[in-house]
Write a protein that holds these residues in place. Structure first.
Motif, PDB file in Angstrom:
ATOM      1  N   ASN A 171       0.854  -1.178   0.000  1.00 24.76           N
ATOM      2  CA  ASN A 171       0.000   0.000   0.000  1.00 24.76           C
ATOM      3  C   ASN A 171       0.897   1.237   0.000  1.00 24.76           C
ATOM      4  OD1 ASN A 171      -1.676   2.209   0.955  1.00 24.76           O
ATOM      5  ND2 ASN A 171      -3.214   0.659   1.440  1.00 24.76           N
ATOM      6  N   VAL A 172       0.879   1.979  -1.097  1.00 26.06           N
ATOM      7  CA  VAL A 172       1.814   3.093  -1.277  1.00 26.06           C
ATOM      8  C   VAL A 172       1.530   4.228  -0.293  1.00 26.06           C
ATOM      9  CG1 VAL A 172       2.702   4.787  -2.933  1.00 26.06           C
ATOM     10  CG2 VAL A 172       2.147   2.480  -3.690  1.00 26.06           C
ATOM     11  N   ILE A 173       0.289   4.430   0.064  1.00 27.25           N
ATOM     12  CA  ILE A 173      -0.061   5.513   0.992  1.00 27.25           C
ATOM     13  C   ILE A 173       0.466   5.231   2.391  1.00 27.25           C
ATOM     14  CG2 ILE A 173      -1.943   6.808   2.056  1.00 27.25           C
ATOM     15  CD1 ILE A 173      -1.634   7.382  -0.899  1.00 27.25           C
ATOM     16  N   PHE A 174       0.280   4.002   2.862  1.00 26.50           N
ATOM     17  CA  PHE A 174       0.625   3.667   4.240  1.00 26.50           C
ATOM     18  C   PHE A 174       1.964   2.939   4.389  1.00 26.50           C
ATOM     19  CE2 PHE A 174      -4.062   3.861   4.133  1.00 26.50           C
ATOM     20  CZ  PHE A 174      -4.264   4.864   5.064  1.00 26.50           C
ATOM     21  N   GLY A 175       2.537   2.505   3.280  1.00 29.40           N
ATOM     22  CA  GLY A 175       3.815   1.814   3.351  1.00 29.40           C
ATOM     23  C   GLY A 175       3.738   0.478   4.054  1.00 29.40           C
ATOM     24  N   SER A 203       6.620  12.013  -2.269  1.00 27.37           N
ATOM     25  CA  SER A 203       5.348  12.449  -1.676  1.00 27.37           C
ATOM     26  C   SER A 203       4.638  11.319  -0.928  1.00 27.37           C
ATOM     27  CB  SER A 203       4.421  13.014  -2.760  1.00 27.37           C
ATOM     28  OG  SER A 203       4.198  12.054  -3.782  1.00 27.37           O
ATOM     29  N   TYR A 204       5.289  10.158  -0.868  1.00 26.37           N
ATOM     30  CA  TYR A 204       4.744   9.011  -0.134  1.00 26.37           C
ATOM     31  C   TYR A 204       5.777   8.584   0.911  1.00 26.37           C
ATOM     32  CZ  TYR A 204       1.612   8.855  -4.163  1.00 26.37           C
ATOM     33  OH  TYR A 204       0.711   9.183  -5.148  1.00 26.37           O
ATOM     34  N   PRO A 205       5.898   9.320   2.018  1.00 27.67           N
ATOM     35  CA  PRO A 205       6.986   9.087   2.981  1.00 27.67           C
ATOM     36  C   PRO A 205       6.975   7.704   3.618  1.00 27.67           C
ATOM     37  CG  PRO A 205       5.327  10.594   3.869  1.00 27.67           C
ATOM     38  CD  PRO A 205       5.037  10.441   2.427  1.00 27.67           C
ATOM     39  N   TYR A 206       5.797   7.124   3.852  1.00 29.48           N
ATOM     40  CA  TYR A 206       5.754   5.793   4.467  1.00 29.48           C
ATOM     41  C   TYR A 206       6.261   4.723   3.492  1.00 29.48           C
ATOM     42  CZ  TYR A 206       2.919   8.079   8.028  1.00 29.48           C
ATOM     43  OH  TYR A 206       2.465   8.918   9.014  1.00 29.48           O
ATOM     44  N   PHE A 207       5.935   4.889   2.228  1.00 29.54           N
ATOM     45  CA  PHE A 207       6.425   3.942   1.231  1.00 29.54           C
ATOM     46  C   PHE A 207       7.932   4.124   1.027  1.00 29.54           C
ATOM     47  CE2 PHE A 207       7.112   2.546  -3.240  1.00 29.54           C
ATOM     48  CZ  PHE A 207       6.752   1.216  -3.073  1.00 29.54           C
ATOM     49  N   THR A 208       8.392   5.364   1.046  1.00 27.34           N
ATOM     50  CA  THR A 208       9.829   5.629   0.937  1.00 27.34           C
ATOM     51  C   THR A 208      10.588   4.955   2.072  1.00 27.34           C
ATOM     52  OG1 THR A 208       9.473   7.746  -0.188  1.00 27.34           O
ATOM     53  CG2 THR A 208      11.580   7.443   0.924  1.00 27.34           C
ATOM     54  N   HIS A 209      10.034   5.042   3.269  1.00 28.15           N
ATOM     55  CA  HIS A 209      10.670   4.383   4.423  1.00 28.15           C
ATOM     56  C   HIS A 209      10.691   2.870   4.226  1.00 28.15           C
ATOM     57  CE1 HIS A 209      11.957   3.706   8.534  1.00 28.15           C
ATOM     58  NE2 HIS A 209      10.955   2.867   8.698  1.00 28.15           N
ATOM     59  N   ALA A 210       9.614   2.326   3.679  1.00 25.82           N
ATOM     60  CA  ALA A 210       9.569   0.877   3.422  1.00 25.82           C
ATOM     61  C   ALA A 210      10.654   0.469   2.432  1.00 25.82           C
ATOM     62  CB  ALA A 210       8.184   0.484   2.902  1.00 25.82           C
ATOM     63  N   LEU A 211      10.887   1.293   1.416  1.00 21.92           N
ATOM     64  CA  LEU A 211      11.957   1.020   0.454  1.00 21.92           C
ATOM     65  C   LEU A 211      13.322   1.074   1.134  1.00 21.92           C
ATOM     66  CD1 LEU A 211      10.711   3.126  -2.611  1.00 21.92           C
ATOM     67  CD2 LEU A 211      11.012   0.649  -2.594  1.00 21.92           C
ATOM     68  N   GLU A 212      13.520   2.079   1.973  1.00 19.55           N
ATOM     69  CA  GLU A 212      14.808   2.254   2.657  1.00 19.55           C
ATOM     70  C   GLU A 212      15.148   1.092   3.564  1.00 19.55           C
ATOM     71  OE1 GLU A 212      14.056   5.893   4.677  1.00 19.55           O
ATOM     72  OE2 GLU A 212      14.844   7.161   3.058  1.00 19.55           O
ATOM     73  N   THR A 213      14.140   0.512   4.180  1.00 20.77           N
ATOM     74  CA  THR A 213      14.363  -0.514   5.208  1.00 20.77           C
ATOM     75  C   THR A 213      14.063  -1.923   4.736  1.00 20.77           C
ATOM     76  OG1 THR A 213      12.102  -0.145   6.041  1.00 20.77           O
ATOM     77  CG2 THR A 213      13.889   1.116   7.067  1.00 20.77           C
ATOM     78  N   ARG A 214      13.740  -2.081   3.475  1.00 24.45           N
ATOM     79  CA  ARG A 214      13.349  -3.409   2.997  1.00 24.45           C
ATOM     80  C   ARG A 214      14.438  -4.449   3.257  1.00 24.45           C
ATOM     81  NH1 ARG A 214      12.468  -5.981  -3.087  1.00 24.45           N
ATOM     82  NH2 ARG A 214      11.895  -8.034  -2.280  1.00 24.45           N
ATOM     83  N   TYR A 215      15.677  -4.120   2.939  1.00 23.89           N
ATOM     84  CA  TYR A 215      16.742  -5.121   3.061  1.00 23.89           C
ATOM     85  C   TYR A 215      16.942  -5.567   4.501  1.00 23.89           C
ATOM     86  CZ  TYR A 215      20.155  -1.650   4.795  1.00 23.89           C
ATOM     87  OH  TYR A 215      20.836  -0.718   5.544  1.00 23.89           O
ATOM     88  N   LEU A 216      16.716  -4.664   5.464  1.00 23.52           N
ATOM     89  CA  LEU A 216      16.837  -5.032   6.879  1.00 23.52           C
ATOM     90  C   LEU A 216      15.737  -6.003   7.280  1.00 23.52           C
ATOM     91  CD1 LEU A 216      17.594  -1.470   8.314  1.00 23.52           C
ATOM     92  CD2 LEU A 216      19.236  -3.322   7.924  1.00 23.52           C
ATOM     93  N   ARG A 217      14.519  -5.692   6.873  1.00 27.98           N
ATOM     94  CA  ARG A 217      13.392  -6.558   7.216  1.00 27.98           C
ATOM     95  C   ARG A 217      13.496  -7.908   6.505  1.00 27.98           C
ATOM     96  NH1 ARG A 217       9.594  -4.465   4.877  1.00 27.98           N
ATOM     97  NH2 ARG A 217      10.431  -2.436   4.237  1.00 27.98           N
ATOM     98  N   TYR A 218      13.965  -7.880   5.270  1.00 29.26           N
ATOM     99  CA  TYR A 218      14.093  -9.116   4.499  1.00 29.26           C
ATOM    100  C   TYR A 218      15.095 -10.063   5.154  1.00 29.26           C
ATOM    101  CZ  TYR A 218      15.078 -12.216   0.539  1.00 29.26           C
ATOM    102  OH  TYR A 218      15.253 -13.320  -0.261  1.00 29.26           O
TER     103      TYR A 218
END
Length: 313
Positions: A133-137, A234-249
């Motif tokens: 979900n791009v709005i909520f990340g 303009s989608y800060p929660y999704f941007t954060h999800a992109l930044e942290t994906r490798y850590l969560r993965y």
């Protein structure tokens, strides 16, 4: 054909009460490994799953598993790997999507190598496509109950950030599910860190198919390129999800392998034995076929183990 479909549907009804979830990681063309595993399961009549969870290309594999079409995923990837309408920068420039949605989810899906929608819709095994979900990340788990109505949910799950348009489903904007939940075993099994889904009873066990070898460690990689494009500022929660994906993965894989080592494990993991060199958008036919064969070999070697694991559910 109708008689065969009816028999397949009957088998699926019997399998629909299983306490095991089938969880499929994404990875574009790397899912040729998954296709090999699933084809062996189907060839041996192993349908003992109450649900199947697909991420990105894993969602496409899940579709062919739910429709009980042996070889379909392999056929599609090999037949259209060099077709610029399937996945190419030509498609990106002309449609805004590296994978041409109209071609992949309409012409291929319904005409060129059609999904057996009758079997898919009659099959009670629940299928969930994971999309971000791009709005909520956050990850949303979109249930695909019937085709063609729910095909957009598969497209949402497989629309890669930076090279795809957002897909709207039920008023929400989505991109590739791998950004937020690459291996959705926690939700499938009702574990901490997963999401509770209304009307879904978590599975007791999970058969998890990965498309990376066990020693793989993810880095920022492609997500870094997408972030530098500033496309989603303009989608800060999704941007954060992109930044942290490798850590969560990486943490997700650590948990998965730790669960696998337990005395009575709730998960059974099938992963490539060697590093996978096929790229997400790779289209070399020989490499793709070799990866498919590797998936088949893994499934065949572990067939007794898989059966014993499913029998415990």
């Amino acid at each position: 054909m109708a008689e065969d479909n009816a028999k397949t549907g009957e088998s699926a009804v019997q399998a629909g009460h299983s306490g095991t979830a089938l969880v499929l990681e994404g990875g574009g063309f790397r899912c040729m490994f998954t296709a090999g595993v699933l084809d062996v399961l189907m060839e041996h009549g192993i349908y003992d799953f109450g649900s199947v969870w697909g991420v990105s290309a894993g969602s496409m594999s899940a579709s062919s598993f739910k429709s009980r079409q042996i070889g379909r995923t392999c056929r599609i990837m090999l037949a259209f790997r060099d077709d610029r309408r399937f996945m190419s920068f030509w498609s990106l420039l002309t449609t805004g999507n590296i994978a041409n949605g109209e071609f992949v989810y309409d012409e291929v899906q319904n005409v060129l190598d059609p999904c057996d929608v009758r079997t898919f819709n009659a099959n009670p095994i629940r299928m969930f496509s994971v999309a971000s979900n791009v709005i909520f990340g956050t990850a949303d788990y979109l249930e695909c109950k019937s085709f063609p109505e729910d095909v957009a949910k598969v497209q949402a799950s497989a629309s890669m950030p930076g090279v795809s348009q957002m897909v709207e489903v039920d008023g929400n904007r989505y991109l590739d599910g791998g950004t937020t939940d690459s291996i959705p075993f926690q939700t499938a099994l009702g574990l901490e860190g997963g999401r509770q889904i209304d009307g879904y009873v978590p599975a007791r066990r999970g058969l998890v198919v990965l498309t990376r070898d066990r020693d793989y460690v993810k880095e920022l990689g492609n997500e870094g390129l997408v972030l530098r494009s500033h496309r989603y500022d303009s989608y800060p929660y999704f941007t954060h999800a992109l930044e942290t994906r490798y850590l969560r993965y990486n943490a997700q894989r650590d948990l998965l392998f730790a669960m696998e080592r337990e005395e009575d494990p709730r998960v059974l993991v099938i992963a490539p034995k060697e590093p996978v060199t096929v790229d997400v958008t790779g289209s070399d036919g020989a490499s793709l076929l070799a990866l498919y064969v590797r998936g088949r070999q893994q499934a065949e070697e572990r067939l007794d183990e898989i059966r014993a694991f499913l029998a415990k559910s």
